[in-house]
Design a protein around this motif. Structure first.
Motif, mmCIF file in Angstrom:
data_model
loop_
_atom_site.group_PDB
_atom_site.id
_atom_site.type_symbol
_atom_site.label_atom_id
_atom_site.label_comp_id
_atom_site.label_asym_id
_atom_site.label_seq_id
_atom_site.Cartn_x
_atom_site.Cartn_y
_atom_site.Cartn_z
ATOM 1 N N VAL A 200 8.766 1.434 2.053
ATOM 2 C CA VAL A 200 9.925 2.293 1.833
ATOM 3 C C VAL A 200 10.093 3.292 2.970
ATOM 4 O O VAL A 200 11.192 3.465 3.518
ATOM 5 N N HIS A 201 9.021 3.966 3.354
ATOM 6 C CA HIS A 201 9.133 5.009 4.371
ATOM 7 C C HIS A 201 9.505 4.435 5.735
ATOM 8 O O HIS A 201 10.335 5.001 6.463
ATOM 9 N N SER A 202 8.903 3.308 6.095
ATOM 10 C CA SER A 202 9.201 2.675 7.378
ATOM 11 C C SER A 202 10.651 2.192 7.420
ATOM 12 O O SER A 202 11.358 2.408 8.411
ATOM 13 N N ALA A 203 11.101 1.537 6.361
ATOM 14 C CA ALA A 203 12.477 1.036 6.322
ATOM 15 C C ALA A 203 13.480 2.182 6.344
ATOM 16 O O ALA A 203 14.530 2.098 6.994
ATOM 17 N N GLN A 204 13.175 3.249 5.639
ATOM 18 C CA GLN A 204 14.047 4.432 5.640
ATOM 19 C C GLN A 204 14.196 4.982 7.055
ATOM 20 O O GLN A 204 15.301 5.352 7.484
ATOM 21 N N ARG A 205 13.119 5.002 7.785
ATOM 22 C CA ARG A 205 13.149 5.514 9.161
ATOM 23 C C ARG A 205 13.977 4.596 10.067
ATOM 24 O O ARG A 205 14.758 5.084 10.917
ATOM 25 N N ILE A 206 13.841 3.293 9.898
ATOM 26 C CA ILE A 206 14.609 2.345 10.711
ATOM 27 C C ILE A 206 16.110 2.522 10.473
ATOM 28 O O ILE A 206 16.902 2.537 11.417
ATOM 29 N N VAL A 207 16.507 2.670 9.231
ATOM 30 C CA VAL A 207 17.924 2.881 8.926
ATOM 31 C C VAL A 207 18.428 4.153 9.592
ATOM 32 O O VAL A 207 19.493 4.173 10.214
ATOM 33 N N ALA A 208 17.661 5.224 9.477
ATOM 34 C CA ALA A 208 18.080 6.497 10.060
ATOM 35 C C ALA A 208 18.235 6.393 11.572
ATOM 36 O O ALA A 208 19.206 6.904 12.152
ATOM 37 N N GLU A 209 17.294 5.710 12.230
ATOM 38 C CA GLU A 209 17.333 5.610 13.683
ATOM 39 C C GLU A 209 18.415 4.653 14.173
ATOM 40 O O GLU A 209 18.893 4.784 15.303
ATOM 41 N N SER A 210 18.801 3.687 13.341
ATOM 42 C CA SER A 210 19.807 2.709 13.764
ATOM 43 C C SER A 210 21.197 3.313 13.877
ATOM 44 O O SER A 210 22.013 2.885 14.693
ATOM 45 N N GLY A 211 21.507 4.272 13.026
ATOM 46 C CA GLY A 211 22.833 4.850 12.997
ATOM 47 C C GLY A 211 23.883 3.947 12.388
ATOM 48 O O GLY A 211 25.086 4.236 12.468
ATOM 49 N N ILE B 224 0.836 -1.200 0.000
ATOM 50 C CA ILE B 224 0.000 0.000 0.000
ATOM 51 C C ILE B 224 0.875 1.256 0.000
ATOM 52 O O ILE B 224 0.610 2.223 -0.721
ATOM 53 N N ASP B 225 1.926 1.241 0.785
ATOM 54 C CA ASP B 225 2.844 2.375 0.856
ATOM 55 C C ASP B 225 3.418 2.705 -0.522
ATOM 56 O O ASP B 225 3.499 3.876 -0.908
ATOM 57 N N PHE B 226 3.802 1.679 -1.275
ATOM 58 C CA PHE B 226 4.432 1.905 -2.581
ATOM 59 C C PHE B 226 3.418 2.239 -3.664
ATOM 60 O O PHE B 226 3.722 2.968 -4.617
ATOM 61 N N GLY B 227 2.201 1.724 -3.535
ATOM 62 C CA GLY B 227 1.196 1.951 -4.564
ATOM 63 C C GLY B 227 0.320 3.161 -4.341
ATOM 64 O O GLY B 227 -0.247 3.703 -5.296
ATOM 65 N N TRP B 228 0.221 3.606 -3.089
ATOM 66 C CA TRP B 228 -0.717 4.688 -2.758
ATOM 67 C C TRP B 228 -0.032 5.925 -2.165
ATOM 68 O O TRP B 228 -0.697 6.887 -1.831
ATOM 69 N N ARG B 229 1.283 5.894 -2.038
ATOM 70 C CA ARG B 229 2.000 7.016 -1.426
ATOM 71 C C ARG B 229 3.246 7.337 -2.243
ATOM 72 O O ARG B 229 3.956 6.419 -2.687
ATOM 73 N N ALA B 230 3.521 8.585 -2.446
ATOM 74 C CA ALA B 230 4.706 8.981 -3.215
ATOM 75 C C ALA B 230 5.972 8.546 -2.489
ATOM 76 O O ALA B 230 6.053 8.602 -1.260
ATOM 77 N N THR B 231 6.957 8.102 -3.236
ATOM 78 C CA THR B 231 8.223 7.674 -2.662
ATOM 79 C C THR B 231 9.056 8.889 -2.248
ATOM 80 O O THR B 231 8.862 9.990 -2.761
ATOM 81 N N PRO B 232 10.008 8.697 -1.323
ATOM 82 C CA PRO B 232 10.902 9.799 -0.958
ATOM 83 C C PRO B 232 11.717 10.240 -2.175
ATOM 84 O O PRO B 232 11.968 9.451 -3.096
ATOM 85 N N PRO B 233 12.168 11.485 -2.197
ATOM 86 C CA PRO B 233 12.974 11.958 -3.334
ATOM 87 C C PRO B 233 14.237 11.114 -3.497
ATOM 88 O O PRO B 233 14.972 10.913 -2.522
ATOM 89 N N PRO B 234 14.512 10.592 -4.689
ATOM 90 C CA PRO B 234 15.711 9.776 -4.888
ATOM 91 C C PRO B 234 16.979 10.626 -4.917
ATOM 92 O O PRO B 234 16.989 11.726 -5.466
#
Length: 330
Positions: A221-232, A62-72
């Protein structure tokens, strides 16, 4: 936002894609594709996963089909070759499917095989890639700490880039990392991220040097991006034997990360005999483009799963959708 189930099912297509080589115990990969406002998206949790785990994969679709992706931040993603637990004599033909790849991820610890089989396979990869090639091995959490330490010693002469999920638990990873620290071989966490109730626990515990992240099991995409950022921690974006649609989801995740030190595990369309896209995202010159592939109706028809498997998957979509609706209601 969770779309109505009718909106999902209106465009749902269940496909069955044959693999070139047996991988993870399967020879056929099944998936559900939906067409949302942003384009085609994919739901393909492995069949053995329960509905609670599979619901995160539907959230990702749903995230990929219904929400715009972060800027590449980049338009191409370097990818690794994936070498299943094949005989050493088959390595060259596997690597040939990944033209230009400088990195190979080699499966080890396959049930029914021995460490000698792993050593022979990794040696063959090193001989093909040459001294400049990069080799990472993936045990899928199948070693205990002692087995992992012994195996890493045996494989160390082949100059490993890192060892992915050698043991199952965060505690085991931390102990192994302590034992082999002097060897300078990093530990990567995969299952300890994507199958964990707390995907950041492995980072907080100092049990890994880097994370392997996959968009679908981490909720998108958005959730995984956030996990990477928070992990350091540095991250490798990988896939779960997705169609080109799922691979595109991973590519957009990789494109959005500020740092991308490692080649990504997004070249696995090379493992399919056929794909759903008009121009499959197979590796060329060691990379794939960051694009949403055009899905061919003709290919969807040709790869359509039979009626029984289609019913099974659509029922699974309905159950996972109810879980997401319930979560939103809370």
């Amino acid at each position: 936002m969770v779309p109505e189930i009718a909106d999902l099912l209106a465009t749902a297509r269940v496909v069955s894609l044959p693999l070139t080589t047996r991988f993870r115990g399967i020879t056929v990969r099944e998936a559900v594709l939906f067409e949302g406002p942003e384009g085609w998206t994919e739901f393909s949790p492995f069949v053995e996963y329960d509905d609670a785990e599979a619901a995160a994969w539907l959230h990702a679709a749903i995230d990929f089909g219904w929400r715009a992706t972060p800027p590449p931040l980049r338009d191409r993603i370097p990818v690794n070759a994936t070498v299943p637990a094949v005989a050493a004599s088959d390595v060259d033909s596997i690597l040939a499917r990944y033209p230009g790849a400088r990195t190979a991820k080699v499966k080890v610890a396959e049930p029914g095989q021995t460490l000698a089989d792993d050593v022979a396979r990794v040696r063959a990869v090193r001989e093909t890639l040459g001294p400049e090639g990069r080799i990472r091995v993936d045990a899928n959490a199948l070693w205990n700490v002692d087995e992992a330490e012994h195996a890493i010693h045996a494989l160390a002469p082949f100059d490993l880039e890192y060892v992915e999920q050698p043991c199952a638990t965060v505690e085991e990873l931390a102990e192994l990392r302590r034992r082999i620290h002097y060897m300078g071989i990093p530990i990567a966490a995969d299952e300890s991220v994507r199958k964990a109730a707390d995907p950041l626990a492995v980072a907080r515990s100092g049990a890994a040097d880097l994370l392997v992240v996959k968009a679908q099991p981490l909720g998108g995409v958005h959730s995984a991006q956030r996990i990477v950022a928070e992990s350091g921690l540095p991250a490798v974006v990988s896939s779960a034997i997705d169609t080109s649609v799922g691979i595109a989801m991973g590519a957009y995740l990789a494109a959005a990360l500020p740092e991308l030190e490692f080649d990504c595990g997004l070249g696995t369309v090379a493992m399919f005999v056929e794909d759903v896209a008009d121009e499959p995202l197979r590796p060329q010159d060691g990379s794939i483009p960051v694009v949403r592939p055009t899905v061919s109706t003709g290919r969807l028809d040709a790869l359509q799963a039979d009626a029984e498997r289609t019913r099974w998957w659509l029922d699974r979509v309905r159950r996972c959708h109810r879980i997401l609706e319930h979560a939103v209601a809370l």
